[in-house]
Write a protein that holds these residues in place. Structure first.
Motif, mmCIF file in Angstrom:
data_model
loop_
_atom_site.group_PDB
_atom_site.id
_atom_site.type_symbol
_atom_site.label_atom_id
_atom_site.label_comp_id
_atom_site.label_asym_id
_atom_site.label_seq_id
_atom_site.Cartn_x
_atom_site.Cartn_y
_atom_site.Cartn_z
ATOM 1 N N GLN A 182 -23.915 -44.321 22.918
ATOM 2 C CA GLN A 182 -24.042 -42.909 22.630
ATOM 3 C C GLN A 182 -25.478 -42.434 22.730
ATOM 4 O O GLN A 182 -26.423 -43.202 22.581
ATOM 5 N N GLY A 183 -25.591 -41.159 22.988
ATOM 6 C CA GLY A 183 -26.915 -40.569 23.099
ATOM 7 C C GLY A 183 -26.807 -39.064 23.067
ATOM 8 O O GLY A 183 -25.711 -38.493 23.120
ATOM 9 N N THR A 184 -27.940 -38.418 22.919
ATOM 10 C CA THR A 184 -27.935 -36.960 22.807
ATOM 11 C C THR A 184 -29.046 -36.350 23.642
ATOM 12 O O THR A 184 -30.059 -37.001 23.956
ATOM 13 N N TYR A 185 -28.852 -35.101 23.958
ATOM 14 C CA TYR A 185 -29.956 -34.261 24.377
ATOM 15 C C TYR A 185 -30.005 -33.185 23.300
ATOM 16 O O TYR A 185 -29.001 -32.531 23.024
ATOM 17 N N ALA A 186 -31.161 -33.020 22.647
ATOM 18 C CA ALA A 186 -31.230 -32.088 21.515
ATOM 19 C C ALA A 186 -32.300 -31.032 21.744
ATOM 20 O O ALA A 186 -33.363 -31.299 22.305
ATOM 21 N N ARG A 187 -31.961 -29.830 21.325
ATOM 22 C CA ARG A 187 -32.899 -28.723 21.371
ATOM 23 C C ARG A 187 -32.793 -28.053 20.011
ATOM 24 O O ARG A 187 -31.717 -27.600 19.613
ATOM 25 N N THR A 188 -33.878 -28.043 19.236
ATOM 26 C CA THR A 188 -33.813 -27.458 17.898
ATOM 27 C C THR A 188 -34.953 -26.462 17.734
ATOM 28 O O THR A 188 -36.054 -26.679 18.246
ATOM 29 N N ARG A 248 -35.838 -34.456 19.383
ATOM 30 C CA ARG A 248 -35.726 -33.483 20.455
ATOM 31 C C ARG A 248 -35.698 -34.158 21.825
ATOM 32 O O ARG A 248 -36.117 -35.305 21.962
ATOM 33 N N SER A 249 -35.227 -33.409 22.805
ATOM 34 C CA SER A 249 -35.096 -33.882 24.191
ATOM 35 C C SER A 249 -34.055 -35.013 24.267
ATOM 36 O O SER A 249 -33.153 -35.066 23.440
ATOM 37 N N ALA A 281 -25.316 -25.419 16.253
ATOM 38 C CA ALA A 281 -25.274 -25.215 14.804
ATOM 39 C C ALA A 281 -26.392 -24.278 14.379
ATOM 40 O O ALA A 281 -27.485 -24.276 14.947
ATOM 41 N N SER A 282 -26.059 -23.478 13.392
ATOM 42 C CA SER A 282 -27.070 -22.650 12.747
ATOM 43 C C SER A 282 -27.211 -23.234 11.337
ATOM 44 O O SER A 282 -26.340 -23.072 10.503
ATOM 45 N N ASP A 283 -28.324 -23.920 11.143
ATOM 46 C CA ASP A 283 -28.468 -24.740 9.941
ATOM 47 C C ASP A 283 -29.507 -24.142 8.997
ATOM 48 O O ASP A 283 -30.681 -24.012 9.350
ATOM 49 N N GLN A 284 -29.072 -23.777 7.805
ATOM 50 C CA GLN A 284 -30.006 -23.250 6.802
ATOM 51 C C GLN A 284 -30.181 -24.244 5.661
ATOM 52 O O GLN A 284 -30.075 -23.905 4.491
ATOM 53 N N SER A 285 -30.440 -25.484 6.038
ATOM 54 C CA SER A 285 -30.694 -26.511 5.027
ATOM 55 C C SER A 285 -32.060 -26.305 4.393
ATOM 56 O O SER A 285 -32.258 -26.543 3.210
ATOM 57 N N ARG A 286 -33.028 -25.894 5.205
ATOM 58 C CA ARG A 286 -34.384 -25.681 4.694
ATOM 59 C C ARG A 286 -34.462 -24.289 4.067
ATOM 60 O O ARG A 286 -33.881 -23.334 4.599
ATOM 61 N N LEU A 287 -35.233 -24.195 3.019
ATOM 62 C CA LEU A 287 -35.396 -22.914 2.327
ATOM 63 C C LEU A 287 -36.021 -21.880 3.272
ATOM 64 O O LEU A 287 -37.095 -22.120 3.844
ATOM 65 N N GLY A 288 -35.307 -20.771 3.446
ATOM 66 C CA GLY A 288 -35.871 -19.652 4.196
ATOM 67 C C GLY A 288 -35.991 -19.864 5.691
ATOM 68 O O GLY A 288 -36.566 -19.028 6.385
ATOM 69 N N LEU A 289 -35.494 -20.956 6.216
ATOM 70 C CA LEU A 289 -35.616 -21.214 7.650
ATOM 71 C C LEU A 289 -34.228 -21.472 8.232
ATOM 72 O O LEU A 289 -33.400 -22.117 7.605
ATOM 73 N N THR A 290 -34.023 -20.945 9.418
ATOM 74 C CA THR A 290 -32.778 -21.250 10.109
ATOM 75 C C THR A 290 -33.108 -22.124 11.307
ATOM 76 O O THR A 290 -33.973 -21.775 12.111
ATOM 77 N N ASP A 291 -32.460 -23.254 11.377
ATOM 78 C CA ASP A 291 -32.662 -24.157 12.506
ATOM 79 C C ASP A 291 -31.484 -23.981 13.453
ATOM 80 O O ASP A 291 -30.345 -24.276 13.095
ATOM 81 N N ASN A 292 -31.786 -23.454 14.640
ATOM 82 C CA ASN A 292 -30.731 -23.360 15.639
ATOM 83 C C ASN A 292 -30.728 -24.644 16.446
ATOM 84 O O ASN A 292 -31.694 -24.955 17.132
ATOM 85 N N GLN A 293 -29.646 -25.385 16.326
ATOM 86 C CA GLN A 293 -29.591 -26.703 16.949
ATOM 87 C C GLN A 293 -28.582 -26.695 18.079
ATOM 88 O O GLN A 293 -27.471 -26.202 17.929
ATOM 89 N N PHE A 294 -28.997 -27.258 19.197
ATOM 90 C CA PHE A 294 -28.106 -27.388 20.339
ATOM 91 C C PHE A 294 -28.119 -28.854 20.754
ATOM 92 O O PHE A 294 -29.177 -29.418 21.014
ATOM 93 N N PHE A 295 -26.941 -29.450 20.771
ATOM 94 C CA PHE A 295 -26.860 -30.866 21.163
ATOM 95 C C PHE A 295 -25.878 -31.052 22.308
ATOM 96 O O PHE A 295 -24.839 -30.410 22.353
ATOM 97 N N VAL A 296 -26.253 -31.946 23.205
ATOM 98 C CA VAL A 296 -25.284 -32.485 24.158
ATOM 99 C C VAL A 296 -25.177 -33.952 23.778
ATOM 100 O O VAL A 296 -26.201 -34.608 23.587
ATOM 101 N N GLN A 297 -23.959 -34.426 23.636
ATOM 102 C CA GLN A 297 -23.787 -35.805 23.182
ATOM 103 C C GLN A 297 -22.790 -36.518 24.082
ATOM 104 O O GLN A 297 -21.792 -35.941 24.488
#
Lengths: 301, 468
Positions: B94-100, B124-125, B439-455
């Protein structure tokens, strides 16, 4: 306090009463083996069938209900030959039932009692979802049913020895009726000899071998892969040169591809019950064969 | 074959007959031999006919078990070499291409004591995931053994699971021992490559460090009912989050779980469960920054209890999942931690002349709900909603004015993270899968991490059986 104790006792009693009252609890992986176990076991066996005729036996999940049934089984009757490899091992390891483990009398693999067709010389998944032990769809040859019936009756007699005579008598009776039926089917099925058909999946090989039908193509490009447009187009052009009488699929196969080819090649699409319960008329092994032949004969002219 | 041998024997007998005998005598002998031969032939014919009949009848019911076994042996084509005992081996690539949109290295679930595990998004990448090597076989009639090694992309291997399991205990009992994924919750026991999303639900990340594995023993019992009722208990070292290594004798963690499951008609199957986990971490540490931005080491000692309620419902028309099927899955987590929290800034600002300790009490919860739909063969789409509730956290160090203030515990800033995830995957066969995930991830306070993965996920080797 006493009330809750009573409740608990009642619960325990209910739990104890749960395993079916019949002497032999049989869990059959596929409907054909369920039907056979019923033929041989009569009212001495309580048979539960894990799958129905509209399910693809390759792709079954180890559902909670199946684990519960495996827990109570005295005998698990399956095809084997890696057909149930994606789910049966879980039933064995998760049910806490020592009786049905591989190598125990309570685990019966039908495919070990017959000579399998299409045993691959080379085992590589590049060839699709092939079975190293050979084609596992063995139940559409009546001679295979006969061999399995003999072995299964012996196994039932071994596990439930008090009723051994009963199982053997039922087996004898079944085999007599089955032999007569084979004669009838072979007479009726004579016109099918040499008939060219296209199959959906390679699950009719034993039927073809028995009746002498000729498989000229399969809708699946490789075993287990869904039909693709390009493969169907290829098949269609090949049928121009080597025509087939019908395109045949099992009840559980998606009808789309068969209908596509049927419309373009102008040959009928035939649905076979494939196993017991696959059509309204296939209620047991006898009517399964009756209906299968009737459906094929209807398009053989 | 048998017949030919007999004829040959008869001929041999004829040739080696008494040579000096008279012609008449010779003729007589010849005649006798001929009769014998004919007799043999008749008997052989009869024998063959009987054999053929017996074979056609495929052995009547009264045929002996021994002959059935012989038939079985000749019909089956099992390999007979030493290699026939080789265990089932399979490998997952398995592997990913990630853009966050946020730096994955700054990942945190604000409001929740960190697990210390790798719960952040992949790098990333292009990035290699864990390569999983699984080996399994029955050891003998009594035990089965399973070992799964995870080969880390940066090198090194980790033993993910390595356990024995009993096969022969009576009355529905099973014992598992070694290292194994805990039976608590629903997704916890599933291997990562079988998950329906690239990553674990936030609740798993926050409360179990992604996935909980034990070094310990598990006892499981399946009730003799037609509805599945299974009960399990586990004893473990409790040395993994939410526990920690304690260097103590005895049991560090214990868990209980119960599952109930069955079918509704032929199209629906379900399972629900309740689980409880108790561990007693000792100096479970995590790194943070104080209000001046200097490093702080905090640690928690006390008890951590977790309750999980889970349910899964699967639908497939008539139970045939080849064309379409749907899976709905949800879990609810509730955790209570109480004990002592120690604040140690001696390696950083060193404002308080040493570590500061006081009571700590947290009641937090979280849940997720996800649905995955196969809308045509090979294609599935899924949506998951994650939410964590900060709940109530009372930090004695801050409340009793020992020095450090709330701003010195940025990780514990009140925050209720949430995340929405969309997934689309394509599986040419059951052995290969390509997945897109956003994914739109709001795990961090006040920050939204837009995550795009190809797996990508590939499994090769032995055909594994997957849990429900």
């Amino acid at each position: 306090m006493i009330k809750s104790l009573k409740c608990m006792l009642a619960f325990a009693a209910w739990l104890a009463a749960q395993p079916a009252l019949a002497a032999l609890n049989v869990l059959a992986c596929e409907p054909e083996w369920g039907a056979l176990a019923t033929e041989l076991g009569g009212d001495k066996a309580s048979v539960y069938v894990a799958t129905n005729a509209l399910q693809d036996p390759h792709h079954i999940e180890a559902r909670p209900s199946l684990i519960a049934r495996a827990r109570n089984a005295d005998l698990v009757v399956c095809t084997g030959a890696e057909l149930e490899v994606g789910w049966l091992p879980l039933l064995q390891t998760q049910s806490g039932n020592p009786k049905i483990q591989a190598g125990q009398p309570g685990y019966f693999e039908a495919a070990t009692y017959v000579v399998k067709l299409e045993v691959p010389r080379q085992v590589d998944r590049a060839q699709g979802d092939i079975h190293p032990g050979g084609n596992p769809h063995i139940h559409l040859s009546p001679y295979n049913i006969e061999k399995v019936a003999v072995a299964l009756a012996e196994r039932m007699a071994q596990i439930d020895s008090r009723e051994a005579a009963y199982y053997q008598a039922r087996a004898k009776d079944f085999l007599v009726r089955w032999r007569q039926a084979i004669i009838t089917w072979e007479k009726a099925g004579a016109p099918l000899k040499g008939m060219a058909i296209v199959v959906h999946h390679k699950n009719l090989s034993y039927l073809n071998d028995w009746l002498g039908m000729r498989e000229v193509g399969a809708l699946e490009p490789k075993p287990g892969l869904p039909p693709t447009t390009s493969h169907l187009s290829d098949l269609l052009s090949r049928l121009g040169k080597d025509p087939a009488k019908a395109v045949v699929r099992a009840a559980y196969n998606d009808p789309q591809a068969a209908e596509w080819l049927s419309a373009r090649a102008k040959i009928p699409a035939v649905m076979l019950p494939f196993t017991v319960g696959g059509s309204d008329r296939s209620k047991d092994l006898f009517s399964l064969y009756d209906d299968t032949l009737a459906r094929l004969l209807a398009v053989s002219k | 074959m048998f017949r030919r041998n007999l004829i040959a024997a008869a001929i041999a007998l004829a040739i080696t007959g008494p040579a000096p005998a008279q012609d008449a005598e010779l003729a007589k002998i010849r005649e006798e031999i001929k009769q014998m031969k004919e007799g043999y032939e008749r008997r052989i014919d009869a024998l063959e006919k009987r054999l053929a009949e017996a074979e056609a009848k495929a052995g009547k019911a009264e045929r002996s078990a021994a002959s059935a076994e012989t038939a079985a042996a000749s019909a089956s084509s099992r390999p007979t070499s030493e290699g026939a005992f080789n265990p089932a081996i399979s490998l997952v690539l398995q592997g990913t291409y990630a853009r966050t949109s946020q730096d994955p290295n700054t990942f945190q679930i604000t409001g929740f004591l960190p697990s210390g595990g790798e719960v952040g998004p992949p790098k990333r990448s292009f990035g290699l995931g864990e390569t999983e090597l699984a080996i399994a076989a029955n050891i003998d009639p009594y035990f089965r053994g399973v070992a799964i090694a995870a080969l880390a992309p940066e090198g090194g291997a980790e033993v993910e699971e390595a356990y024995f399991q009993t096969l022969a205990l009576p009355a529905g009992f099973m014992i598992k021992g070694g290292r194994f994924f805990s039976g608590i919750g629903y997704q916890n026991e599933q291997h990562q490559h079988t998950w329906d999303f690239q990553d674990a639900p936030l609740a798993y990340k926050a409360f179990l460090g992604g996935q909980l594995k034990h070094d310990g023993v598990q006892l499981k019992w399946v009730a003799p009912t037609n509805l599945l009722l299974e009960l399990g208990a586990e004893l473990s070292a409790g040395d993994r989050f939410p526990g920690s290594d304690r260097n103590k004798n005895g049991v560090g963690g214990s868990s209980l779980f119960g599952h109930l499951g069955g079918d509704v008609g032929s199209s629906y199957a379900w399972r629900s469960g309740i689980s409880y986990l108790k561990v007693s971490p000792q100096n479970r540490g995590y790194e943070d920054l104080d209000s001046l931005g200097a490093p702080v080491t905090n640690s928690f000692t006390g008890s951590s209890r977790l309750w999980v309620a889970d349910a899964v419902l699967k639908w497939a028309p008539n139970g045939n999942s080849t064309v379409t099927h749907f899976k709905l899955q949800g879990e609810y987590f509730r955790r209570k931690e109480s004990g002592q929290l120690t604040y140690d800034d001696t390696a950083g600002s060193n404002l308080f002349g040493g570590p500061v300790s006081a009571s700590f009490d947290g009641r937090q919860s979280g849940w997720y709900l996800q649905g995955v739909y196969q809308f045509m063969p090979r294609w599935r789409a899924g949506y998951r909603h994650d939410r964590l509730n900060f709940g109530t956290v009372s930090n004695g160090i801050v409340q009793s004015g020992l020095g450090p203030v709330a701003a010195d515990f940025p990780v514990l800033t009140p925050h209720s993270p949430k995340r929405d995830t969309l997934m689309l995957d394509w599986s040419p066969t059951e052995f290969s899968r390509l997945r897109l995930q956003f994914a739109s991830d709001q795990s961090r306070l006040g920050l939204t991490d837009n995550q795009f993965f190809v797996q990508y996920l590939y499994s090769l080797g032995a055909h594994g059986a997957h849990k429900f």
